[in-house]
Design an enzyme around this catalytic site. Sequence first.
Site, PDB file in Angstrom:
ATOM      1  N   GLU A 113      18.741 -13.963 -13.948  1.00  0.00           N
ATOM      2  CA  GLU A 113      18.550 -15.411 -14.049  1.00  0.00           C
ATOM      3  C   GLU A 113      18.657 -16.081 -12.693  1.00  0.00           C
ATOM      4  O   GLU A 113      17.911 -17.013 -12.384  1.00  0.00           O
ATOM      5  CB  GLU A 113      19.595 -16.026 -14.982  1.00  0.00           C
ATOM      6  CG  GLU A 113      19.107 -16.268 -16.383  1.00  0.00           C
ATOM      7  CD  GLU A 113      17.711 -16.866 -16.413  1.00  0.00           C
ATOM      8  OE1 GLU A 113      16.779 -16.168 -16.891  1.00  0.00           O
ATOM      9  OE2 GLU A 113      17.521 -17.999 -15.921  1.00  0.00           O
ATOM     10  N   SER A 199      14.939   1.874  -0.082  1.00  0.00           N
ATOM     11  CA  SER A 199      13.777   1.633  -0.925  1.00  0.00           C
ATOM     12  C   SER A 199      12.813   2.812  -1.064  1.00  0.00           C
ATOM     13  O   SER A 199      12.266   3.001  -2.147  1.00  0.00           O
ATOM     14  CB  SER A 199      13.005   0.416  -0.434  1.00  0.00           C
ATOM     15  OG  SER A 199      13.845  -0.697  -0.258  1.00  0.00           O
ATOM     16  N   HIS A 328      10.371  -3.724 -14.373  1.00  0.00           N
ATOM     17  CA  HIS A 328      10.717  -2.894 -13.219  1.00  0.00           C
ATOM     18  C   HIS A 328      11.655  -3.675 -12.290  1.00  0.00           C
ATOM     19  O   HIS A 328      12.650  -3.134 -11.804  1.00  0.00           O
ATOM     20  CB  HIS A 328       9.447  -2.467 -12.480  1.00  0.00           C
ATOM     21  CG  HIS A 328       9.713  -1.930 -11.112  1.00  0.00           C
ATOM     22  ND1 HIS A 328      10.339  -0.708 -10.900  1.00  0.00           N
ATOM     23  CD2 HIS A 328       9.505  -2.448  -9.872  1.00  0.00           C
ATOM     24  CE1 HIS A 328      10.468  -0.509  -9.593  1.00  0.00           C
ATOM     25  NE2 HIS A 328       9.970  -1.551  -8.945  1.00  0.00           N
ATOM     26  N   SER A 329      11.330  -4.933 -12.038  1.00  0.00           N
ATOM     27  CA  SER A 329      12.148  -5.785 -11.169  1.00  0.00           C
ATOM     28  C   SER A 329      11.749  -7.219 -11.448  1.00  0.00           C
ATOM     29  O   SER A 329      10.889  -7.480 -12.303  1.00  0.00           O
ATOM     30  CB  SER A 329      11.881  -5.456  -9.707  1.00  0.00           C
ATOM     31  OG  SER A 329      10.589  -5.932  -9.336  1.00  0.00           O
TER      32      SER A 329
END
Lengths: 437, 361
Positions: A113, A199, A328-329
Amino acid sequence: MLCLLFLGPFFATATMRLLINNACIQSFQVLQLQQTFDSSLEKPQFPGASAEFVDQLEFIQPNVISGIPVYRVMDRQGNIINPSQDPQLSKETVLNFYQKMTMLNTMDRILYESQRQGRISFYMTNYGEEGTHIGSAAALDPNDLVFGQYREAGVLMYRGFPLDHFMAQCYANADDLGKGRQMPVHYGSKDLNFVTISSPLATQIPQAAGAAYAVKRENTNRAVICYFGEGAASEGDAHAGFNFSATLECPLIFFCRNNGYAISTPTNEQYRGDGIAARGPGYGMLSIRVDGNDVFAVYNATKEARRRAVAENQPFLIEAMTYRIGHHSTSDDSSAYRSVDEVNYWDKQDHPISRLRHYMTARGWWSEDDERSWRKQSRKTVMEAFERAERRLKPNPELLFTDVYQEMIPSLNKQRESLWRHVQQYKENYPLDLYEK
Amino acid sequence: SAVAITGCACSRTKTQRRHAAHFTFQPDPVPSQYGPTQKMNLFQSITSALDNTLASDPTAVIFGEDVAFGGVFRCTVGLRDKYGKDRVFNTPLCEQGIVGFGIGVAVAGATAIAEIQFADYIFPAFDQIVNEAAKYRYRSGNMFDCGNLTIRAPWGCVGHGSLYHSQSPEAFFAHCPGLKVVIPRSPIQAKGLLLSCIADKNPCIFFEPKILYRAAVEQVPEDPYTIPLSQAEVLQEGSDVTLVAWGTQIHVLKEVASMAQEKLGVSCEVIDLQTILPWDIETVCKSVVKTGRLLISHEAPVTGGFASEISSTVQEECFLNLEAPISRVCGYDTPFPHIFEPFYIPDKWKCFEAIKKMINY
């Protein structure tokens, strides 16, 4: 020696004896060193492989329909299927599992959020995979070294990483152990033996093999665990890591979270064989497939793999089948490639948190009141950490220039000085007030 | 190295004789400050450095393709027998694995010395080197690092190496903050610089000029010693032109300096850069301020080669001191050719001609 791999379908039993025996491979290696070539024998003499000759032309059929079975302890309703497999953990331990999984879930909701509201730049949730984190983390020793990918926050949470530190990293504020250098969810903790993630996918896999090799030489009975997804398992680094760990005999657990998707790419576009577990035998590695939404199955498999990896100095491959309930993100909207019905099935019918709750309530360890008050308390704890993180300044911009090398080098120092001179001159264009002095 | 076939040439035409090496190795004087010395060639000086390391550091391990039997260039001969198979071992044939594994060993606190069989094959490991090794300390806020990692690889032209046994890839890595890149010109330098790389708390890439492995012979100290990184060495002083190179090319430039003195009366200052990253800007600039002319020479292709970085920085720092444009005598922008190597390499005649142009500018 039995080498059942090449003689038809994998055996399908529903107990712990799913670990494909590689003793035949070990004895072959010994044989190779002692081999003298004798062409009078009808047995193959090749250094590269033993086995027998065969005079029927037959291609080995990869078995994807009835492939490696899925080990589980509880059914989807949280009932123990085979009592001998119940790890019979204490009430305190099981409650801790539950609280860690739900705390992670709560933190995920709030931080997701907060990205939507523009407070943090990026976030990745762990919805649906909490069981893989907590079950495996609980089976390890706190000194075991963890190499992760990016969806293993529950492992850190289980080990006691404070909410303040999770938040600090996501907010990149002055309390971030990583000094504000990486995107959110790129956690790390030296104290908790959790190597800072990066990453690029799968790069941690051969690194974990190297770390395990070094740890083996230390002789302190430590193990290394390496997490990755089924998508990352397609990278060359995964092949490298598997092969090195097997040939160099490393005390290492490879833990694959097969959650059905690599961003939008479903598993049938990621691989054509029987998942990741089926690759293990190709490397001479003991392998198992488990129900990743069954925290006890994950726990049992990891515990046994850890025990043997350290005792026998060989790697183990655990493929934990699960489902990525979230996107996923925050940069992804998964409704573009999968149906809401599919997601709801997993959320409602096969969730690691509900299955464990059923187990607990069946034993009278957790009531509706407990649930209500825990939800309220965990939310409050997360919100308080969140508010603290919001208020905190960002790290001093000096930290842009440090830790490139262990020491500061002259050329970088000059660049640092030139930035400061520039910022002094143009200071109204730089958000200096947000940063520590 | 390539050797001229003399004597009976009756059954061979002139074109069939392989060319002599394009340089003459010039040994340095015997060092007196590091204790007793022994005659060693380049690969033996590497073995000596590795031997010293395995003896003093119980965590140190050496690994890569074929290192167990002694290595394709004999750099690890005898070490497995002496120190054990858990410390000197072969890996599967996989450069990304070798470097990734090496990073992991280093992260766990042990000393990792990874061998890549030829620098030409380092590219599968590029992601692990650039995205992981170089950034490990920075991205983790200094909680984790792989400073204990050293990667070694044979480097540079060898007379017949062609595309994939001759490359000098230092420029690719020079662009990567967090790495150190080091190239020795000789056995004495190699041992000292390699020991510095191993001791250095940052990931280091150490390129070894393969053409010198047997051809370069010096009296090398038996005991360990270090030569500092990021400190260029002025090999001979001069007043008219600064010549900068590293590795094999130093020996070419030393000869060029003699030619320039003899034929042109020009006095050259020869600098061995040694460390490509981080490079010693101060020493080079100080020299150019004195001479006003700079020639940089390397085998790697000229475009984007490391000479361009040196040139760019020197013109920033020493613009008003320059008497002529900075000269780069480098390989052409082609893959490294096989039969055309004698035309490709930045030989002493090309360097000599470049000096002439600078003097007459």
